[in-house]
Enzyme design. Structure first.
Site, short mmCIF file in Angstrom:
data_model
loop_
_atom_site.label_atom_id
_atom_site.label_comp_id
_atom_site.label_asym_id
_atom_site.label_seq_id
_atom_site.Cartn_x
_atom_site.Cartn_y
_atom_site.Cartn_z
N GLU A 143 43.86 43.24 41.45
CA GLU A 143 42.75 42.50 42.06
C GLU A 143 43.14 42.12 43.48
OE1 GLU A 143 41.59 39.28 39.54
OE2 GLU A 143 40.80 40.59 37.98
N ARG A 179 43.10 30.43 46.07
CA ARG A 179 43.77 30.93 44.86
C ARG A 179 43.86 32.45 44.85
NH1 ARG A 179 41.84 32.80 39.86
NH2 ARG A 179 39.69 32.27 40.41
N HIS A 200 33.72 32.86 45.28
CA HIS A 200 33.96 34.24 44.88
C HIS A 200 33.04 35.15 45.69
CE1 HIS A 200 34.64 37.83 42.53
NE2 HIS A 200 35.57 37.18 41.83
N ARG A 246 40.40 36.66 48.50
CA ARG A 246 38.99 36.31 48.33
C ARG A 246 38.38 35.62 49.54
NH1 ARG A 246 39.14 34.43 41.96
NH2 ARG A 246 39.32 36.56 41.14
N HIS A 268 33.27 29.23 43.05
CA HIS A 268 33.97 29.83 41.92
C HIS A 268 35.10 28.96 41.38
CE1 HIS A 268 35.38 32.94 39.27
NE2 HIS A 268 36.53 33.08 39.89
#
Length: 558
Positions: free
Chosen positions: A132, A398, A253, A302, A363
């Site tokens: 990811e 994060r 997100h 992100r 998110h």
């Protein structure tokens, strides 16, 4: 130090407790963090109670699609995972906390597998690992293709059900902490709705409380968080005297399915793992705009992707961008992402043949109740783990799939230290905090304000407008005591703290994007903003600390 003139309730207005019970430890929350803590603590203390606002399965864990990150694959190491985490955190991580996470993570995941969680395996029978955003290695373990959280939740719930010595109270809102004469925890008040084991407001006297109550997603109009994520644990801790840290770092997100301008509440997440398997972002003209933005392009961290999408939306005047995953094919979609496929089709989009409309939405809260490396807060007897906590591992942004791992690792650490630190039984005292309640009807205005002024893109004028509106909304007193007003008061308490911290951080770092201060500033803003409350009045102070992402070794993608 910045002191706000805004007055918020120091405790929530609530009826006097109509019943009382006892437990050595109360765990608030029933996701991966809460159930892991409860299972492990039960081996060492006599009575553990789990309190959850809905049913056991209703928290954020079950919605986790992508997976759980740990250095479990060939060639991967905790040191590489550490570097990726520190880079994503934009200099605001606690490096020691990150080292705890990545070094203890693999054993924590293996323990989860022993508890019965069935992760996807490759043809050779080894864990199937994917990638990811922000990761340079394939280190994301997943289950059911895109149903990792649901499988973890199932395994943990079955383990709890098999242990009759853990008392579970569902449909119970934690209202406020009860404090002892020394200022530490003596218990908490609960409101148990009709389906629960006890009806109405009651008191649980206890020797310790573990907060595992999740995030604050419902602060914003659009979020991937479930309806229960109203910041209750953070607000409850703040009112009792604990410190909140890094609240301004809210991760949006980048790829949440866009359902139209009037859609509100929980929105469908299109997991980053879809991009990890080869999907990519395009604008209305079909241009792959992430190319050249970052070395990892569509798999950049992100905050980078969310900002790039927002910039292209602003440039083109469009309400969303597109995710192209058509080339993955029907068979791959059905095997790897069956849940996302079904959800998208239920909203009239077939990812096998159509582009998916996406836009950023709230998110994850990287900040929360400040803890040390063993989950202790600065309130004696109060511990925190998972999204409600600020352990220091996430920094300003994060890293994908570190959240489930954080809940596992730090709940394990709490379970090791808490039994030896149990406070003696103490009676609650009247701590003199002022009581109040904000009207539940202001929630929509609150969410609209936070989304438009304190969302992905922030500026001094917008934050000032948000502060003024929050002051106005906070003055709207509830005419009746009910769950809507309790939750709304929690939301406005956390919103005010978040907006105050965001206004003071005059730089752009990680998920905090200031249009008027577009550069990161390690001279004045390397460190953390801490929020405290004393009888309804909040203060925000800055704790400087060196940036933790400098002089890191380069990690090549494999």
């Amino acid at each position: 130090m910045h002191a706000s003139t805004r007055r918020l309730p120091g405790r929530l207005t609530a009826p006097e407790p109509g019943w009382t019970t006892r437990a050595d430890v109360v765990v608030i929350g029933s996701g991966i963090a809460g159930l892991t803590a409860a299972m492990r603590l039960r081996k060492k203390v006599d009575k553990v109670m789990v309190v959850t606002k809905d049913v056991l399965s209703a928290g954020s864990t079950q919605w986790a699609q992508g997976g759980i990150a740990a250095a479990l694959g060939p060639g991967d190491t905790p040191e590489q995972h550490e570097v990726d985490t520190l880079v994503a955190g934009a200099g605001a991580c606690d490096r020691e906390a990150v080292q705890v996470l990545v070094n203890e993570g693999p054993a924590a995941v293996r323990e989860l597998i022993k508890r019965g969680a069935n992760f996807d395996l490759d043809e050779g029978g080894d864990l199937s690992l994917t990638r990811e955003g922000g990761h340079h290695r394939d280190r994301i373990a997943h289950a059911g293709g895109d149903a990792t959280g649901a499988e973890i939740q199932r395994a943990l719930m079955e383990a709890v059900a098999a242990n009759p010595n853990i008392e579970v109270i569902e449909h119970a809102l934690a209202v406020d902490l009860l404090l002892a004469a020394d200022g530490g925890v003596a218990g908490l008040t609960l409101h148990v709705m009709g389906e629960g084991q006890r009806d109405g407001v009651g008191a649980v006297h206890c020797r310790a409380v573990v907060l595992a109550s999740g995030g604050l997603g419902q602060v914003f109009s659009q979020t991937t968080n479930p309806a229960v994520s109203t910041g209750d644990g953070m607000a409850l801790a703040l009112r009792a005297g604990a410190t909140l840290r890094d609240l301004e770092f809210v991760q949006f997100h980048p790829t949440v399915m866009y359902l139209g301008p009037d859609s509100r509440g929980q929105q469908p997440l299109i997991s980053e793992a879809v991009r990890g398997e080869g999907a990519f972002l395009v604008d209305d003209e079909g241009v792959r705009f992430m190319q050249g933005q970052h070395e990892l392009a569509d798999l950049a961290p992100r905050d980078v992707v969310a900002k790039a999408i927002m910039k292209r939306m602003l440039e083109t005047g469009r309400p969303h961008m597109w995710l192209d995953a058509r080339h993955l094919g029907a068979a791959f979609w059905e095997r790897r992402f069956p849940t996302i496929l079904a959800t998208a089709r239920s909203h009239g989009v077939d990812p096998v043949t159509q582009l998916i409309p996406v836009a950023p939405a709230c998110h994850y809260a990287s900040g929360g109740v400040r803890t040390d490396l063993d989950g202790r807060t600065d309130l004696p007897g109060l511990y925190a783990t998972g999204e409600v906590a600020c352990s220091g591992v996430h920094g300003a942004n994060r890293l994908a799939s570190n959240s489930l791992l954080e809940g596992l690792v730090f709940s394990r650490r709490i379970s090791k230290v808490l039994p030896g630190e149990l406070r003696p039984w103490q009676e609650p005292v009247d701590d003199g905090r002022s009581v109040g309640l904000v009207a539940g009807a202001v929630r929509r205005d609150l969410q609209e304000t936070m989304t438009s002024k304190v969302g992905v893109l922030r500026s001094a004028p917008g934050l000032a407008e948000a502060g003024a509106m929050l002051d106005k909304l906070a003055s709207e007193t509830a005419e009746q005591v009910d769950q809507a007003s309790w939750e709304t008061t929690n939301l406005i308490t956390i919103s005010a703290a978040l907006a105050d911290a965001a206004a003071l951080r005059e730089e752009t770092r990680g998920s905090h994007w200031r249009d008027d201060f577009p550069e990161r500033d390690d001279v004045d803003f390397a460190g953390h903003f801490d929020v405290r409350m004393h009888d309804g009045a909040t203060t925000v102070s800055f704790s400087p600390s060196p940036a933790t992402d400098t002089d890191l070794p380069a990690v090549e993608a494999h």
